[in-house]
Design an enzyme around this catalytic site. Structure first.
Site, PDB file in Angstrom:
ATOM      1  N   ARG A  70      36.948  34.171  -6.448  1.00 17.35           N
ATOM      2  CA  ARG A  70      36.890  35.321  -5.544  1.00 17.35           C
ATOM      3  C   ARG A  70      36.883  36.643  -6.272  1.00 17.35           C
ATOM      4  O   ARG A  70      36.133  37.541  -5.936  1.00 17.35           O
ATOM      5  CB  ARG A  70      38.057  35.278  -4.554  1.00 17.35           C
ATOM      6  CG  ARG A  70      37.983  34.121  -3.609  1.00 17.35           C
ATOM      7  CD  ARG A  70      38.957  34.320  -2.487  1.00 17.35           C
ATOM      8  NE  ARG A  70      38.483  35.281  -1.531  1.00 17.35           N
ATOM      9  CZ  ARG A  70      38.062  34.954  -0.311  1.00 17.35           C
ATOM     10  NH1 ARG A  70      38.070  33.712   0.083  1.00 17.35           N
ATOM     11  NH2 ARG A  70      37.656  35.882   0.517  1.00 17.35           N
TER      12      ARG A  70
ATOM     13  N   ASN B  14      32.713  36.008   5.943  1.00 22.01           N
ATOM     14  CA  ASN B  14      33.390  35.443   4.768  1.00 22.01           C
ATOM     15  C   ASN B  14      33.013  36.188   3.502  1.00 22.01           C
ATOM     16  O   ASN B  14      31.968  36.818   3.440  1.00 22.01           O
ATOM     17  CB  ASN B  14      32.985  33.978   4.601  1.00 22.01           C
ATOM     18  CG  ASN B  14      33.724  33.087   5.569  1.00 22.01           C
ATOM     19  OD1 ASN B  14      34.946  33.161   5.684  1.00 22.01           O
ATOM     20  ND2 ASN B  14      32.990  32.276   6.303  1.00 22.01           N
ATOM     21  N   CYS B  15      33.875  36.035   2.491  1.00 26.10           N
ATOM     22  CA  CYS B  15      33.629  36.603   1.169  1.00 26.10           C
ATOM     23  C   CYS B  15      32.212  36.227   0.730  1.00 26.10           C
ATOM     24  O   CYS B  15      31.839  35.071   0.886  1.00 26.10           O
ATOM     25  CB  CYS B  15      34.644  36.032   0.186  1.00 26.10           C
ATOM     26  SG  CYS B  15      34.312  36.444  -1.528  1.00 26.10           S
ATOM     27  N   PRO B  16      31.362  37.097   0.229  1.00 24.55           N
ATOM     28  CA  PRO B  16      31.671  38.473  -0.175  1.00 24.55           C
ATOM     29  C   PRO B  16      31.241  39.536   0.850  1.00 24.55           C
ATOM     30  O   PRO B  16      31.213  40.708   0.524  1.00 24.55           O
ATOM     31  CB  PRO B  16      30.824  38.616  -1.440  1.00 24.55           C
ATOM     32  CG  PRO B  16      29.594  37.835  -1.128  1.00 24.55           C
ATOM     33  CD  PRO B  16      30.011  36.702  -0.218  1.00 24.55           C
ATOM     34  N   ASP B  41      39.031  36.758   7.588  1.00 23.38           N
ATOM     35  CA  ASP B  41      39.117  35.864   6.439  1.00 23.38           C
ATOM     36  C   ASP B  41      40.442  36.119   5.685  1.00 23.38           C
ATOM     37  O   ASP B  41      40.659  37.221   5.179  1.00 23.38           O
ATOM     38  CB  ASP B  41      37.917  36.154   5.524  1.00 23.38           C
ATOM     39  CG  ASP B  41      37.929  35.315   4.259  1.00 23.38           C
ATOM     40  OD1 ASP B  41      38.813  34.459   4.113  1.00 23.38           O
ATOM     41  OD2 ASP B  41      37.044  35.526   3.405  1.00 23.38           O
TER      42      ASP B  41
END
Lengths: 202, 76
Positions: A70, B14-16, B41
């Site tokens: 991440r 969601n990421c990103p 999220d």
């Protein structure tokens, strides 16, 4: 290699995770017994159960042990142009790096697909969602701005996921002979360019 | 913390994507202005901490309200 050397609790825990990771990658979750894991580390089952309540809990710890991407994704976003292609190339590079440095992740994913354990499948599906959500959302946005002809963004996202997965399988696990003249990076660069061209962005 | 100059709805993303949307939204702000972001999220908590650390913008607050994560980011 079995070792009875006295380790601290965190060291012992991490040696169990390391041994379990290699075994799960070779034989899947169901193919590995607790006895095999403890004998690889040279401890008794009681020691393993002191650290993990069950094989499921150990498996979760193995998944969590794979390094988290991440922060690298955030890094990529902060440091790249916000345009669709630059971000796509950036997040792909982060993802590829996670597999190249941890090929067991790919093997464990393949077993998890066959074994069908819900929690395990979700872990891997979430990793791919980074791409599918990003592509789907961005293509819808580009279409609403008139920068793309009408296309199915969900199918495009799936096409990208399939392409990426196949390249990883062929280059990281099968060492495919007919692709030996292409490095993983060169192959990906070409395929991403082809994907972008096929979208007919303006 | 309740005053803000711009608002971003990143719920369901969601990421990103929340980070990417926030980057674009902050680019449109003047220095000292604040962006409010709502996300769902759970990973966005760490993402926005990392984002602010790297961009030098100030994470004024980060809170959870009924399953949503609310962030206030002040542009440096």
């Amino acid at each position: 290699m079995a070792s009875n050397k006295r380790l601290s609790a965190p060291e012992r825990r991490s040696s169990l995770i390391k041994a379990a990771k290699a075994l799960f990658a070779d034989k899947g979750f169901h193919g590995v017994s607790i006895d095999e894991i403890v004998s690889a580390v040279g401890v008794s089952p009681a020691i393993l159960y002191r650290h993990f309540k069950s094989k499921d809990e150990l498996y979760d710890a193995v998944l969590q042990d794979f390094s988290c991407q991440r922060e690298s994704y955030v890094d990529t976003i902060v440091n790249s142009d916000a345009d669709f292609e630059a971000v796509l190339r950036g997040i792909t590079a982060v993802f590829i790096d996670s597999i190249v440095t941890q090929p067991d992740l790919l093997k464990i994913e393949l077993y998890s697909i066959l074994e069908g354990h819900q929690a395990h499948r979700e872990f891997f599906l979430n990793r791919w969602k980074t791409f599918t959500d990003y592509i789907e959302f961005s293509l819808n946005e580009l279409q609403s701005k008139g920068r793309l002809p009408k296309i199915d963004s969900k199918a495009s996202a799936l096409m990208y996921q399939g392409m990426l997965r196949e390249v990883l399988l062929l280059k990281c696990l099968q060492q495919s002979e007919h692709l030996k003249d292409y490095s993983l990076q060169a192959l990906l660069d070409k395929m991403i360019s082809q994907f972008i061209t096929s979208l007919e962005l303006n | 913390m309740s005053s803000f100059d711009s608002e971003l709805d990143a719920k369901g993303l969601n990421c990103p994507l929340p980070i990417l949307r926030a980057k674009k939204a902050i680019a449109a702000l003047a220095s000292g202005q604040t962006l409010k972001i709502e996300a769902t999220d759970p990973g966005s908590v760490k993402d926005f901490e990392a984002f602010c650390k790297q961009t030098g913008n100030e994470l004024v607050s980060s809170a959870e309200e009924g399953g949503n994560f609310i962030f206030f980011i002040k542009k440096s």
